[in-house]
Structure formats: structure tokens, C-alpha cells
Design an enzyme around this catalytic site. Sequence first.
Site, PDB file in Angstrom:
ATOM      1  N   HIS A 114      44.577  51.262  11.852  1.00  0.00           N
ATOM      2  CA  HIS A 114      45.996  51.687  12.538  1.00  0.00           C
ATOM      3  C   HIS A 114      46.356  53.060  11.977  1.00  0.00           C
ATOM      4  O   HIS A 114      45.933  53.372  10.748  1.00  0.00           O
ATOM      5  CB  HIS A 114      46.995  50.867  12.620  1.00  0.00           C
ATOM      6  CG  HIS A 114      47.733  50.384  11.150  1.00  0.00           C
ATOM      7  ND1 HIS A 114      47.401  49.359  10.636  1.00  0.00           N
ATOM      8  CD2 HIS A 114      48.643  50.845  10.792  1.00  0.00           C
ATOM      9  CE1 HIS A 114      48.003  49.236   9.532  1.00  0.00           C
ATOM     10  NE2 HIS A 114      48.808  50.276   9.665  1.00  0.00           N
ATOM     11  N   GLU A 162      46.336  52.708   3.602  1.00  0.00           N
ATOM     12  CA  GLU A 162      46.518  51.203   3.580  1.00  0.00           C
ATOM     13  C   GLU A 162      45.067  50.628   3.931  1.00  0.00           C
ATOM     14  O   GLU A 162      44.486  51.273   4.478  1.00  0.00           O
ATOM     15  CB  GLU A 162      47.469  50.772   4.673  1.00  0.00           C
ATOM     16  CG  GLU A 162      47.710  49.337   4.801  1.00  0.00           C
ATOM     17  CD  GLU A 162      48.714  48.902   5.919  1.00  0.00           C
ATOM     18  OE1 GLU A 162      48.933  47.748   6.064  1.00  0.00           O
ATOM     19  OE2 GLU A 162      49.133  49.746   6.627  1.00  0.00           O
ATOM     20  N   HIS A 173      51.631  57.196   7.494  1.00  0.00           N
ATOM     21  CA  HIS A 173      50.097  56.236   6.908  1.00  0.00           C
ATOM     22  C   HIS A 173      49.043  56.184   7.652  1.00  0.00           C
ATOM     23  O   HIS A 173      49.150  55.991   8.809  1.00  0.00           O
ATOM     24  CB  HIS A 173      50.541  55.252   5.894  1.00  0.00           C
ATOM     25  CG  HIS A 173      50.899  54.101   6.770  1.00  0.00           C
ATOM     26  ND1 HIS A 173      52.129  53.762   7.310  1.00  0.00           N
ATOM     27  CD2 HIS A 173      49.887  52.948   7.158  1.00  0.00           C
ATOM     28  CE1 HIS A 173      51.816  52.448   8.121  1.00  0.00           C
ATOM     29  NE2 HIS A 173      50.750  52.197   7.976  1.00  0.00           N
ATOM     30  N   GLN A 232      50.568  51.877  15.183  1.00  0.00           N
ATOM     31  CA  GLN A 232      51.839  51.071  14.752  1.00  0.00           C
ATOM     32  C   GLN A 232      53.032  52.075  14.590  1.00  0.00           C
ATOM     33  O   GLN A 232      53.188  52.918  13.614  1.00  0.00           O
ATOM     34  CB  GLN A 232      51.550  50.702  13.228  1.00  0.00           C
ATOM     35  CG  GLN A 232      52.627  49.753  12.780  1.00  0.00           C
ATOM     36  CD  GLN A 232      52.295  49.514  11.184  1.00  0.00           C
ATOM     37  OE1 GLN A 232      52.025  50.264  10.381  1.00  0.00           O
ATOM     38  NE2 GLN A 232      52.526  47.938  10.887  1.00  0.00           N
ATOM     39  N   GLU A 265      58.986  46.948  14.185  1.00  0.00           N
ATOM     40  CA  GLU A 265      57.464  47.653  14.445  1.00  0.00           C
ATOM     41  C   GLU A 265      57.025  47.154  15.801  1.00  0.00           C
ATOM     42  O   GLU A 265      57.546  46.070  16.130  1.00  0.00           O
ATOM     43  CB  GLU A 265      56.309  47.453  13.490  1.00  0.00           C
ATOM     44  CG  GLU A 265      55.880  45.975  13.244  1.00  0.00           C
ATOM     45  CD  GLU A 265      54.784  46.049  12.525  1.00  0.00           C
ATOM     46  OE1 GLU A 265      53.488  46.288  12.949  1.00  0.00           O
ATOM     47  OE2 GLU A 265      55.125  45.585  11.199  1.00  0.00           O
TER      48      GLU A 265
END
Length: 168
Positions: free
Chosen positions: A7, A134, A84, A60, A43
Site C-alpha cells: 500500500h 513499511e 509512506h 491507505q 484509516e
Amino acid sequence: MLTRIDHIGIACFDLDKTVEFYRATYGFEVFHTEVNEEQGVREAMLKINETSDGGASYLQLLEPIREDSAVGKWLAKNGEGVHHIAFGTADVDTDSEAIRDKGVRVLYEEPRRGSMNSRITFLHPKDCHGVLTELVTAAPRTAAPHAAEDRSGAAGESTPPSTTQADH
């Protein structure tokens, strides 16, 4: 081995308004929502496509529920935008250790529970050319969450508590 883009995390001021933009503009629908009290975010995961490794790729959207959350601080400094990028992996433990062995700071000693029961960790943006990164191992597939909202704060994203984009 990293297998896909899991994502892209996008920080926003108004989750509902941002979800509507992505729905109306691109036709993306909400796959899952949750609130993570610990991380201070609400989220929505918008599913983009299935992937060959059995996972999926998502956008996301992250709205802070507290100004002092990592996303809240990031938004105050940077405004809305990409927060991110997350890469999917079959084994977050092994891959994060291999990346740590290459000199990249891994922000969590042990992977944590992330969105949709995934296992996650983050890599320091200073070691990743300014990109908060991530690593995600998706939870085994069962029934799709169908946008069920978890308000318990037990599950959820993923924003590292002590490192924000502002740290790079």
C-alpha cells in the site's frame, strides 16, 4: 523477499472527504476501515487490485484523531500527501532482519500487528532516501472485512510512534 507494493499511505485531514475523492475520481471503493487509538489514526484501505502472490495492493488513507499522533504532526508540518510506502513480503521477520543486516535501521525490534491483522515494521526514512518504508506480511485470507470498522484500537496501522517523515 519483497513481492509487491502492499500500500501507499496517504495522510489526510478529512478521511470521509478523501475517500469520496478517490471513489468519485478513480472508482476505488473502501475495502476496510479501522481506528487505532494507540497510533492516533482513523484509516480506510481502498483496494486497487489483487496480486500474483495472493495479496493485494491498496491506498491507505490516514486521518489523525489526535494532533500529537505521528500522522497529526506530519500533517501539521507537510500538509496532505504521501506519508509512506509499504512493501509486501511473505516473511516480515526474515526480511526486516536481512535489511537490518545491510545497515538500515528497523524501527521495531519485533514486527507489530498492523491493518487487517497484518504483521508490520518500518524502516527509518533517513536510511531509505527520505521515504518512510513499511514492510507488511498480510494476514492469512479468510473472509473480506467488508469495511467493518474496528474501534477497539487493538488492530490498526501502522504509523510508527517515534519516527515521522519530519525526522529525515
